[in-house]
Design an enzyme around this catalytic site. Structure first.
Site, mmCIF file in Angstrom:
data_model
loop_
_atom_site.group_PDB
_atom_site.id
_atom_site.type_symbol
_atom_site.label_atom_id
_atom_site.label_comp_id
_atom_site.label_asym_id
_atom_site.label_seq_id
_atom_site.Cartn_x
_atom_site.Cartn_y
_atom_site.Cartn_z
ATOM 1 N N CYS A 197 23.042 35.449 41.542
ATOM 2 C CA CYS A 197 22.930 36.863 41.925
ATOM 3 C C CYS A 197 21.717 37.554 41.302
ATOM 4 C CB CYS A 197 24.208 37.603 41.565
ATOM 5 S SG CYS A 197 25.659 36.866 42.328
ATOM 6 N N HIS A 214 22.809 44.912 40.285
ATOM 7 C CA HIS A 214 23.508 43.952 41.150
ATOM 8 C C HIS A 214 24.853 44.549 41.546
ATOM 9 C CE1 HIS A 214 25.418 40.548 42.799
ATOM 10 N NE2 HIS A 214 26.072 40.173 41.712
ATOM 11 N N ASN A 264 30.000 41.890 47.182
ATOM 12 C CA ASN A 264 28.978 41.190 46.398
ATOM 13 C C ASN A 264 28.264 40.186 47.305
ATOM 14 O OD1 ASN A 264 27.512 39.479 44.751
ATOM 15 N ND2 ASN A 264 29.078 39.338 43.163
HETATM 16 N N1 COA Z 1 45.032 41.901 44.257
HETATM 17 C C1 COA Z 1 46.082 42.311 43.544
HETATM 18 N N2 COA Z 1 46.327 41.910 42.278
HETATM 19 C C2 COA Z 1 45.441 41.077 41.709
HETATM 20 C C3 COA Z 1 44.318 40.613 42.396
HETATM 21 C C4 COA Z 1 44.124 41.058 43.714
HETATM 22 N N3 COA Z 1 43.063 40.679 44.463
HETATM 23 N N4 COA Z 1 43.612 39.799 41.572
HETATM 24 C C5 COA Z 1 44.281 39.754 40.418
HETATM 25 N N5 COA Z 1 45.396 40.524 40.488
HETATM 26 C C6 COA Z 1 46.391 40.770 39.462
HETATM 27 C C7 COA Z 1 46.410 39.694 38.405
HETATM 28 O O1 COA Z 1 47.246 38.628 38.790
HETATM 29 C C8 COA Z 1 46.917 40.445 37.215
HETATM 30 O O2 COA Z 1 48.320 40.578 37.324
HETATM 31 P P1 COA Z 1 49.252 40.440 36.023
HETATM 32 O O3 COA Z 1 48.821 41.583 35.136
HETATM 33 O O4 COA Z 1 50.623 40.583 36.590
HETATM 34 O O5 COA Z 1 48.946 39.111 35.449
HETATM 35 C C9 COA Z 1 46.342 41.842 37.370
HETATM 36 O O6 COA Z 1 46.038 41.968 38.774
HETATM 37 C C10 COA Z 1 45.090 42.057 36.573
HETATM 38 O O7 COA Z 1 44.215 40.935 36.783
HETATM 39 P P2 COA Z 1 42.847 40.820 36.075
HETATM 40 O O8 COA Z 1 42.238 39.490 36.419
HETATM 41 O O9 COA Z 1 43.006 41.192 34.644
HETATM 42 O O10 COA Z 1 42.030 41.984 36.834
HETATM 43 P P3 COA Z 1 40.629 42.550 36.485
HETATM 44 O O11 COA Z 1 40.754 43.993 36.222
HETATM 45 O O12 COA Z 1 39.889 41.696 35.484
HETATM 46 O O13 COA Z 1 39.891 42.387 37.882
HETATM 47 C C11 COA Z 1 38.167 41.064 38.916
HETATM 48 C C12 COA Z 1 39.623 41.101 38.421
HETATM 49 C C13 COA Z 1 37.895 39.680 39.473
HETATM 50 C C14 COA Z 1 38.011 42.111 39.993
HETATM 51 C C15 COA Z 1 37.252 41.393 37.706
HETATM 52 O O14 COA Z 1 37.583 40.599 36.601
HETATM 53 C C16 COA Z 1 35.783 41.189 38.022
HETATM 54 O O15 COA Z 1 35.233 41.858 38.878
HETATM 55 N N6 COA Z 1 35.115 40.304 37.268
HETATM 56 C C17 COA Z 1 33.700 40.039 37.476
HETATM 57 C C18 COA Z 1 33.520 39.133 38.636
HETATM 58 C C19 COA Z 1 32.129 39.157 39.178
HETATM 59 O O16 COA Z 1 31.462 40.154 39.200
HETATM 60 N N7 COA Z 1 31.697 37.999 39.645
HETATM 61 C C20 COA Z 1 30.435 37.850 40.278
HETATM 62 C C21 COA Z 1 29.355 37.692 39.297
HETATM 63 S S1 COA Z 1 27.801 37.617 40.062
#
Ligand code: COA
Length: 309
Positions: free
Chosen positions: A109, A233, A263
């Site tokens: 990215c 980004h 993204n």
């Molecule tokens: N819909 C609903 N619930 C979801 C979900 C979805 N799509 N994805 C995860 N959950 C749930 C999880 O299972 C978790 O449930 P629990 O508390 O019962 O275990 C809860 O939501 C929180 O999950 P978590 O992984 O802690 O969420 P988060 O706030 O970290 O958000 C991302 C997840 C992936 C959106 C976030 O971590 C992120 O954006 N990370 C960076 C990724 C990125 O930018 N990648 C590209 C790089 S170039």
């Protein structure tokens, strides 16, 4: 040493739109969750990396009002080439009718900023007119049953024509970084889907974006107060918010399109930058900060002095 100046740009998004509501019929998620945790509302899906690249490049060439034969180099940033061999830039070069050197750059990215800085290097050693494209079709390597990644990734392209200038040009400072020891946080095997430790990527992303942005600004001899527009980004609104807050740049001075695009990796920064330019948000002399991060874990930033064509 010659510099570079953007004289035309174009973007392309596939026609097919996938909303958060659509995703919630495919997996256990909801519009509310995706909006709150990412800021994304919809994304565009479809097409090939070559077809999207050709579409955005044609617009950039038309805006620049140039003969495609005058382009003497094509740099295509992509993490999702259409084939392993040859480079997708070869297909794009042929479809655009260019006769020049063409190659792909893969820095995930951060790729568009890498490609832009590489183009600047080519101009410094004698290239006259380059086409720089950032395109990804992440939907092809997304596991559509994995709610941890499927809500984020999408397809798109952005392109620009960069002309050599007799002066130092638009690029005032830059930084390219990578830390391959973190490759396990975000990867896809050849022929496989994206695997991601979302929480850890999130945590690192903010830190490395801020670090890279500060390095570029220092090289340019400027401070965050000089930045008229920050173009981060487009991965997650919370990441953008945290990074900008840390840098001291308010969201009003930030370009954001991810609610519409998701993204799109290599396309994300050019989509946001050229959207801002198309909306008239940039005036001659404005300082623009591009800053990205991605798998690998790469980071890249560039400080530009905007000049409207
Ligand atoms: N819909 C609903 N619930 C979801 C979900 C979805 N799509 N994805 C995860 N959950 C749930 C999880 O299972 C978790 O449930 P629990 O508390 O019962 O275990 C809860 O939501 C929180 O999950 P978590 O992984 O802690 O969420 P988060 O706030 O970290 O958000 C991302 C997840 C992936 C959106 C976030 O971590 C992120 O954006 N990370 C960076 C990724 C990125 O930018 N990648 C590209 C790089 S170039």
């Amino acid at each position: 040493m010659a510099g570079g100046r953007i004289i035309g740009w174009g973007t392309a998004l596939p026609e097919k739109v996938l909303t958060n509501a659509d995703l919630s019929t495919m997996m256990d998620t909801s519009d509310e969750w995706i909006t709150e945790r990412t800021g994304i509302k919809r994304r565009h899906i479809g097409g090939s990396t070559a077809s999207l690249s050709v579409a955005s490049a044609r617009r950039a060439i038309a805006m620049a009002g140039i003969d495609p034969a005058s382009i003497d180099g094509l740099v295509l940033s992509t993490t999702t080439p259409d084939r392993t061999v040859p480079a997708t830039s070869a297909t794009v070069q042929n479809e655009l009718g260019l006769r020049c050197g063409a190659f792909d750059v893969n820095a995930a990215c951060s790729g568009f900023v890498y490609a832009y800085v590489i183009a600047q290097g080519l101009l410094a050693i004698g290239a006259k007119r380059l086409l720089v494209i950032g395109t990804d079709t992440l939907s092809r390597i997304t596991d559509w049953s994995d709610r941890g990644t499927a809500i984020l990734f999408a397809d798109g392209s952005g392109a620009c024509v960069v002309d050599a200038t007799p002066d130092a040009g638009q690029l005032l400072g830059w930084d390219l970084d990578a830390d391959g020891s973190l490759e396990h946080l975000l990867y896809a095997e050849v022929g496989g889907y994206i695997h991601m430790d979302g929480k850890e990527v999130f945590r690192r992303a903010v830190r490395i974006m801020v670090d890279s942005a500060k390095k570029s600004l220092a090289k340019a001899g400027l401070s965050v107060d000089d930045v008229k527009l920050c173009v981060p980004h487009q991965a997650n609104l919370r990441i953008i918010d945290a990074a900008c807050r840390n840098l001291g740049i308010p969201l009003e001075r930030t370009a954001i399109v991810l609610h519409e695009t998701g993204n799109t990796s290599s396309a994300s920064i050019p989509l946001a930058l050229f959207d801002a330019a198309d909306r008239g948000r940039l005036q001659n002399g404005d300082i623009v900060l591009l800053v990205g991060f991605g798998a690998g874990m790469t980071a890249a930033s560039a400080v530009l002095e905007w000049r409207n064509p």
